[in-house]
Enzyme design. Structure first.
Site, PDB file in Angstrom:
ATOM      1  CG  ASP A 213      38.678 101.149  78.418  1.00 30.36           C
ATOM      2  OD1 ASP A 213      38.940 102.233  78.960  1.00 30.36           O
ATOM      3  OD2 ASP A 213      39.071 100.051  78.861  1.00 30.36           O
TER       4      ASP A 213
HETATM    5  C1  SPV Z   1      38.630  97.387  83.197  1.00 28.16           C
HETATM    6  O1  SPV Z   1      37.730  96.729  83.722  1.00 28.16           O
HETATM    7  O2  SPV Z   1      38.452  98.509  82.695  1.00 28.16           O
HETATM    8  C2  SPV Z   1      40.005  96.858  83.153  1.00 28.16           C
HETATM    9  C3  SPV Z   1      40.227  95.417  83.106  1.00 28.16           C
HETATM   10  O3  SPV Z   1      40.931  97.653  83.081  1.00 28.16           O
HETATM   11  S1  SPV Z   1      40.475  95.005  81.446  1.00 28.16           S
HETATM   12  O4  SPV Z   1      39.270  95.386  80.711  1.00 28.16           O
HETATM   13  O5  SPV Z   1      40.716  93.570  81.411  1.00 28.16           O
HETATM   14  O6  SPV Z   1      41.628  95.719  80.931  1.00 28.16           O
HETATM   15 MG    MG Z   2      40.400  99.511  82.469  1.00 28.51          MG
END
Ligand code: SPV
Ligand code: MG
Length: 296
Positions: A59
């Site tokens: 991510d």
């Molecule tokens: C996601 O689910 O991608 C989020 C929440 O942004 S977190 O992973 O807590 O940042």
């Molecule tokens: Mg996110």
């Protein structure tokens, strides 16, 4: 009322109600339809979930606006619940953010969430060593103002996400950013935190009390003992269980694969997996065939 309008109206009215609006993260269409079947109020399109489960990528702003939007559109088509799409930091510059609003709004998504992480972002749950930079407050406020001006409907809902507590800049910075983002036109505010005790969040809530009527949003991944009702009582209106379904899928698939590998036959996992007939039912297979064959 078309379905986009109905979903946006439902989200706004849920957020005014006297109970928490509870969203659950989905990384694909089936997960969204299961979230609806289990009685939740909204679907969160998790950036972490889509990066990880659809693309097998971390991510880190590796997925594009087009890839994220197409995941959100597939998810939106599979549910009558409002969809709240995680748009990370708006996929780039101010113009990228403006385009993000236009594309998601025109595609019928009910709401988006945009954070103040610089590009390339880090996932907020990742414990890195280096100090994280955030987009300067006034610059992010300018981006939000431009994004809200680009909106064509009144009900499309823009959640501004504040990363001050995650990045270690403290409650004063979170408060200043929250106030600026709301002043710039944000419809909702997500102040993300990894504080298990909620002490920082409580400090924020105390300062914020009465400042603005925008709904506050919580993602309680790292304070998991608090229930949606308890978070509502503290002042949050929208609670997002962001990544539990993705982790459930990885867990269940890993278990089944281990058993299949060890036992070598499909019967060994039969009692652990969903029957095929139930899968057919979940996507209304019989109804589609009856329509095709003219028997309805
Ligand atoms: C996601 O689910 O991608 C989020 C929440 O942004 S977190 O992973 O807590 O940042
Ligand atoms: Mg996110």
């Amino acid at each position: 009322m078309n379905s986009a309008d109905a979903k946006r109206t439902k989200l706004r009215s849920d957020l005014r109600s006297e109970q928490p609006t509870v969203a659950v993260g989905a990384h694909d269409a089936m997960t969204a339809s299961l979230i609806e079947k289990n009685g939740f109020d909204a679907v969160w399109v998790s950036g972490l979930g889509v990066s990880t489960m659809t693309y097998g990528l971390p991510d880190l702003n590796l997925i594009t606006l087009t890839e994220a939007l197409s995941a959100a559109v597939r998810i939106d088509a599979a549910t009558s619940l409002p969809v709240i799409a995680d748009c990370d930091n708006g996929f780039g510059s101010l113009s990228n953010l403006v385009r993000t609003v236009r594309e998601y709004e025109r595609s019928g998504i009910a709401a988006i969430c945009v954070e103040d992480n610089t590009f390339p972002k880090r996932n907020s749950l990742y414990r890195g060593e280096s100090q994280r930079e955030l987009i300067p407050r006034d610059e992010q406020a300018r981006r939000i103002r431009a994004a809200k001006r680009a909106q064509e409907t009144t009900d499309f809902f823009f959640i501004a996400r504040v990363e001050s507590l995650i990045a270690g800049y403290g409650v004063d910075d979170a408060y200043d950013r929250a106030a600026s983002y709301v002043e710039a036109g944000a419809d909702g505010l997500l102040v993300h935190s990894r504080d298990k005790t909620l002490a920082e969040i409580d400090d924020f809530l105390e300062r914020w009390d009465g400042v603005a009527e925008v709904p506050l949003v919580a993602v309680p991944t790292l304070f998991p003992d608090f229930t949606a009702d308890q978070l509502f009582d503290r002042g949050f209106r929208l609670i997002i269980f962001a990544n539990q379904t993705m982790r459930a899928a990885v867990h269940a698939t890993s278990e089944v694969l281990a058993t299949l590998r060890a036992e070598g036959n499909a019967a060994a996992v039969d009692s652990e997996i969903t029957p095929v007939d139930e899968i057919f039912g979940l996507v209304q297979t019989r109804e589609a065939i009856e329509l095709e064959e003219g028997t309805t």
